[in-house]
Scaffold this motif. Sequence first.
Motif, PDB file in Angstrom:
ATOM      1  N   SER A 460     -37.610  60.641 -51.028  1.00  0.00           N
ATOM      2  CA  SER A 460     -36.529  60.685 -52.056  1.00  0.00           C
ATOM      3  C   SER A 460     -37.150  60.416 -53.394  1.00  0.00           C
ATOM      4  N   LYS A 461     -36.635  61.178 -54.370  1.00  0.00           N
ATOM      5  CA  LYS A 461     -36.997  61.072 -55.719  1.00  0.00           C
ATOM      6  C   LYS A 461     -35.894  61.071 -56.611  1.00  0.00           C
ATOM      7  N   ASP A 462     -34.760  61.053 -56.454  1.00  0.00           N
ATOM      8  CA  ASP A 462     -33.741  60.972 -57.536  1.00  0.00           C
ATOM      9  C   ASP A 462     -33.298  59.553 -57.930  1.00  0.00           C
ATOM     10  N   GLN A 463     -33.375  59.333 -59.037  1.00  0.00           N
ATOM     11  CA  GLN A 463     -32.850  58.126 -59.919  1.00  0.00           C
ATOM     12  C   GLN A 463     -33.964  57.185 -59.448  1.00  0.00           C
ATOM     13  N   MET A 464     -35.134  57.641 -59.385  1.00  0.00           N
ATOM     14  CA  MET A 464     -36.506  56.847 -59.140  1.00  0.00           C
ATOM     15  C   MET A 464     -37.194  56.520 -60.288  1.00  0.00           C
ATOM     16  N   ILE A 619     -44.698  49.989 -60.434  1.00  0.00           N
ATOM     17  CA  ILE A 619     -43.245  49.437 -59.711  1.00  0.00           C
ATOM     18  C   ILE A 619     -42.291  50.585 -59.917  1.00  0.00           C
ATOM     19  N   SER A 620     -41.931  50.952 -58.697  1.00  0.00           N
ATOM     20  CA  SER A 620     -40.806  52.060 -58.292  1.00  0.00           C
ATOM     21  C   SER A 620     -39.497  51.459 -58.404  1.00  0.00           C
ATOM     22  N   VAL A 621     -38.643  51.689 -59.162  1.00  0.00           N
ATOM     23  CA  VAL A 621     -37.247  51.144 -59.286  1.00  0.00           C
ATOM     24  C   VAL A 621     -36.141  52.092 -58.938  1.00  0.00           C
ATOM     25  N   LYS A 622     -35.304  52.020 -57.934  1.00  0.00           N
ATOM     26  CA  LYS A 622     -34.322  52.953 -57.568  1.00  0.00           C
ATOM     27  C   LYS A 622     -32.973  52.318 -58.220  1.00  0.00           C
ATOM     28  N   ILE A 623     -32.626  53.170 -59.142  1.00  0.00           N
ATOM     29  CA  ILE A 623     -31.402  52.896 -59.826  1.00  0.00           C
ATOM     30  C   ILE A 623     -29.978  53.683 -59.685  1.00  0.00           C
ATOM     31  N   ASP A 624     -29.040  53.031 -59.955  1.00  0.00           N
ATOM     32  CA  ASP A 624     -27.550  53.793 -59.910  1.00  0.00           C
ATOM     33  C   ASP A 624     -27.533  54.907 -60.742  1.00  0.00           C
ATOM     34  N   GLY A 625     -27.101  55.722 -60.571  1.00  0.00           N
ATOM     35  CA  GLY A 625     -27.040  56.942 -61.264  1.00  0.00           C
ATOM     36  C   GLY A 625     -25.934  57.130 -62.247  1.00  0.00           C
ATOM     37  N   ASN A 626     -25.013  56.071 -62.099  1.00  0.00           N
ATOM     38  CA  ASN A 626     -23.646  56.169 -62.747  1.00  0.00           C
ATOM     39  C   ASN A 626     -23.726  55.874 -64.202  1.00  0.00           C
ATOM     40  N   ASN A 627     -24.805  54.705 -64.679  1.00  0.00           N
ATOM     41  CA  ASN A 627     -24.853  54.262 -65.940  1.00  0.00           C
ATOM     42  C   ASN A 627     -26.399  54.177 -66.388  1.00  0.00           C
ATOM     43  N   ILE A 628     -27.225  55.281 -66.340  1.00  0.00           N
ATOM     44  CA  ILE A 628     -28.571  55.165 -66.352  1.00  0.00           C
ATOM     45  C   ILE A 628     -28.960  54.606 -67.675  1.00  0.00           C
ATOM     46  N   LYS A 629     -28.326  54.887 -68.858  1.00  0.00           N
ATOM     47  CA  LYS A 629     -28.683  54.024 -70.079  1.00  0.00           C
ATOM     48  C   LYS A 629     -28.698  52.701 -70.165  1.00  0.00           C
ATOM     49  N   PHE A 652     -39.250  59.068 -64.750  1.00  0.00           N
ATOM     50  CA  PHE A 652     -38.488  59.083 -63.731  1.00  0.00           C
ATOM     51  C   PHE A 652     -39.396  60.059 -62.639  1.00  0.00           C
ATOM     52  N   VAL A 653     -39.404  59.906 -61.614  1.00  0.00           N
ATOM     53  CA  VAL A 653     -40.357  60.604 -60.554  1.00  0.00           C
ATOM     54  C   VAL A 653     -39.943  62.241 -60.152  1.00  0.00           C
ATOM     55  N   ASP A 654     -38.815  62.282 -60.374  1.00  0.00           N
ATOM     56  CA  ASP A 654     -38.236  63.972 -60.258  1.00  0.00           C
ATOM     57  C   ASP A 654     -38.770  64.471 -61.477  1.00  0.00           C
ATOM     58  N   GLU A 655     -38.664  63.908 -62.840  1.00  0.00           N
ATOM     59  CA  GLU A 655     -39.056  64.651 -63.937  1.00  0.00           C
ATOM     60  C   GLU A 655     -40.815  64.758 -63.924  1.00  0.00           C
ATOM     61  N   PHE A 656     -41.187  63.419 -63.448  1.00  0.00           N
ATOM     62  CA  PHE A 656     -42.848  63.479 -63.495  1.00  0.00           C
ATOM     63  C   PHE A 656     -43.363  64.537 -62.586  1.00  0.00           C
ATOM     64  N   PHE A 657     -42.669  64.764 -61.430  1.00  0.00           N
ATOM     65  CA  PHE A 657     -43.078  65.797 -60.264  1.00  0.00           C
ATOM     66  C   PHE A 657     -42.965  67.257 -60.619  1.00  0.00           C
TER      67      PHE A 657
END
Length: 793
Positions: A460-464, A619-629, A652-657
């Motif tokens: 899973s790489k979303d919002q990571m 450190i990997s942090v799984k965050i809520d996608g609703n209010n990222i800022k 972000f992992v998805d962007e980095f990948f």
Amino acid sequence: MIKNHLKIALRSLWKHKVFSLINVLGLAVGMSACFLIALYVHFELSYDNFHSKADRIYRLVTDIKTPSETLEVDVSTWSTAPKLKDDFPEVEAFTRINAANFKIRKGNVLFKEERAFFADSSLFNVFDFKLIKGNPATVLKGQLSIVLTEKTAKKYFGDVDPIGQILVLSGSDLAATVTGVMKDIPANSHIKADLFVSMSTFTQRLNKDLDENWGDFGAVSYLLLKPGTSAGNLQAKLPAFMQNHAGKLFKESNVLYILSLESLSRIYLHSPRGDHEKGSAKNIYIFSAIAVFILLIACINFINLSTARSAERAKEVGIRKSFGAGKMLLARQFLSESVLVSLAAFVLAVFLSAVLIPWFNNLSGKTISHGMLENPSYIAVLFISAILIGFLAGIYPAIVLSSFEPVKVLKGRFTSSLKGILLRKGLVTVQFSISIILIIATLIVYSQMTFMRSRDLGFSKDQMLVINAEGDANQQAFRQSLHELTGVQATAAASSTPGGSFDGAYSEIENSHGDLQVGHLGLYLVDFDYIPLYKIKLVAGRSFSKSFSTDTTQAMVINEAASKLLGYTNPQQAIGRKFKQWGREGKIIGVIKDFHFTSLHEKIRPLTMRIDPVEARMISVKIDGNNIKNTLTAIESKWKSLMPNRSFNYYFVDEFFDRQYRSEERFEKLFFNFSILAIFISCLGLLGLASYSTIQRTREIGVRKVLGASTANIVTLLSKDFLKLVLLSFFIASPLAWYGMHQWLQNFAYQTDINWWIFPASALLSVCIAFATISFQSIRAALMNPVDSLKVE
């Protein structure tokens, strides 16, 4: 005579404005596209050519051979290059570089330098990186010496002289002195650096005795050979050299290092080793072919339109010949028209290229050129090419037109020859064969890119979010504080993240025969939450658990690729097997499903995981996608309160990948845009031929309408011959396109299939494009009043 030729040529071109415009526009677009591609190809081929000793510089690379596998790396052990210089008089000099990724502090301001390297003092002897200030022989000689590029010096010191100024290497809190300033490294260098720190700082202060280490890899080493030295002969001596210095190590560890010399000129385009920016020789060949295709299509347009007008100019030729004009005189006249059209296209091409260069730079992701005047020789080459194109494209029409017999054409018995008609049809077929090849290729490139973007990566790489804490004393406290934030769902820590770099570890693991099998396997040092956070699936055994106290020191998890490497047909068979790795011993407790921790260019490699919270700095942090800022702002606030001396950097992992596929995405965009241009030029030529064919058949259309033919009948009549040629082009283009793209797909370890639907879709698209081009003129002719059509002479 020349003045007369030009006057007649201008009159003829002005008389037939539409055909002249089509010719000029087609050639101009073709020349401009070809010019831009030539700039791109030249830039890609120019990598590292600015070094005056480039032909004598070689990178020292290593094949690490274990009983399990052979790893091809771009590095060598720390002691290899210095000892080569000592043992072989053929080596004039060596230099080593090692990526550092410093945090540098100036006063109270902290900077993150992602393009920083340690380098030997001989760097400026081997490479032509131009120093503005400082002595090339001494700027990197002393410990804690630092050389900045112009841009970096400006960032730190503005207009103040940087020489002698102090910068603090934040990680080790060492004060380094600026000893030199160099020009910014050219964009066409595979070494991308903003600053260099003396290698002695790393090998003598931070890692003592590293220069004597034969088992530790990390240095990218370059050798400068003496003039006249054969790299092949030197390479043949390297096995004995390694055996002499590291034979005992090889025997004890059951491993072998095989050295090779890699020419500097091959590193960017041809080397699969290393994680530096790479080009693609195959893509260079593809773009070169597209440039030739586009220019060929433009020339075909010119030949077709010129020969198609032969009947119209037959009387002109007859009259001229009857007044004594010779064949050579007429040929020169028609060639002058051709060259004039080509020169007009050249002027327009220069304008188009100048306008499009900024767009092209943006599209390619590189500053290929700063403008048309950056290198006037390019314009000179384009000018000569324009004259040559005008001559070559016009020579056949000139021969055809000047060969008409005056008696026949003046009596009105002239008709287009069968050979001329077949030639035009053949050229149209070639045009659309090229266009269809490009359509098929574009669809396959798009299909492969879609496949890469949508493939299940196994985690899973979303919002990571990933933050490098760099082993700070407050790392654990910072991580715990994140759980207080509403936008944070979970956290974990590891030494690596998917898509990033990772350690390789000398490992001994029990194989299916019960022996300890030696291998250099990938290693992730993780905490207990890492596997669950990334939702990596288990296929056998269990994951790490705090319920088992021995998991911290005596447990290992491997992936399926490692299980297969050890000879296990079923992952369950690997559970309970022994391992030795980096001073740790224990047993395998679990096997995880293979996931793509590197790009899809590479096969999934064997990977091991162990618990080591101290080394787990990412450190990997799984965050809520609703209010990222707002979540990011809150995380940064926690960081600044607990680690104020470190800059807050994240990704972000998805962007980095996805960054790993930027070169393919740029290739896709370039390919698509130039394919559209090629199709556009083909359509211009088809429009011109259709227009001329329609004019020639105006009276026939009028007669047919009087006899009751409908608009649809007329459109079908005028279109069917051209559409037959397009379909013939499809059958010629399909196998060629399949073969070419099959070869291109071999660049990817994981690739899409060439789906059958791509070919009928390409055929349908090409027919629609051709019909839309032809029907514009056909419908216009079909709607004409038949009375007006019958008045045409």
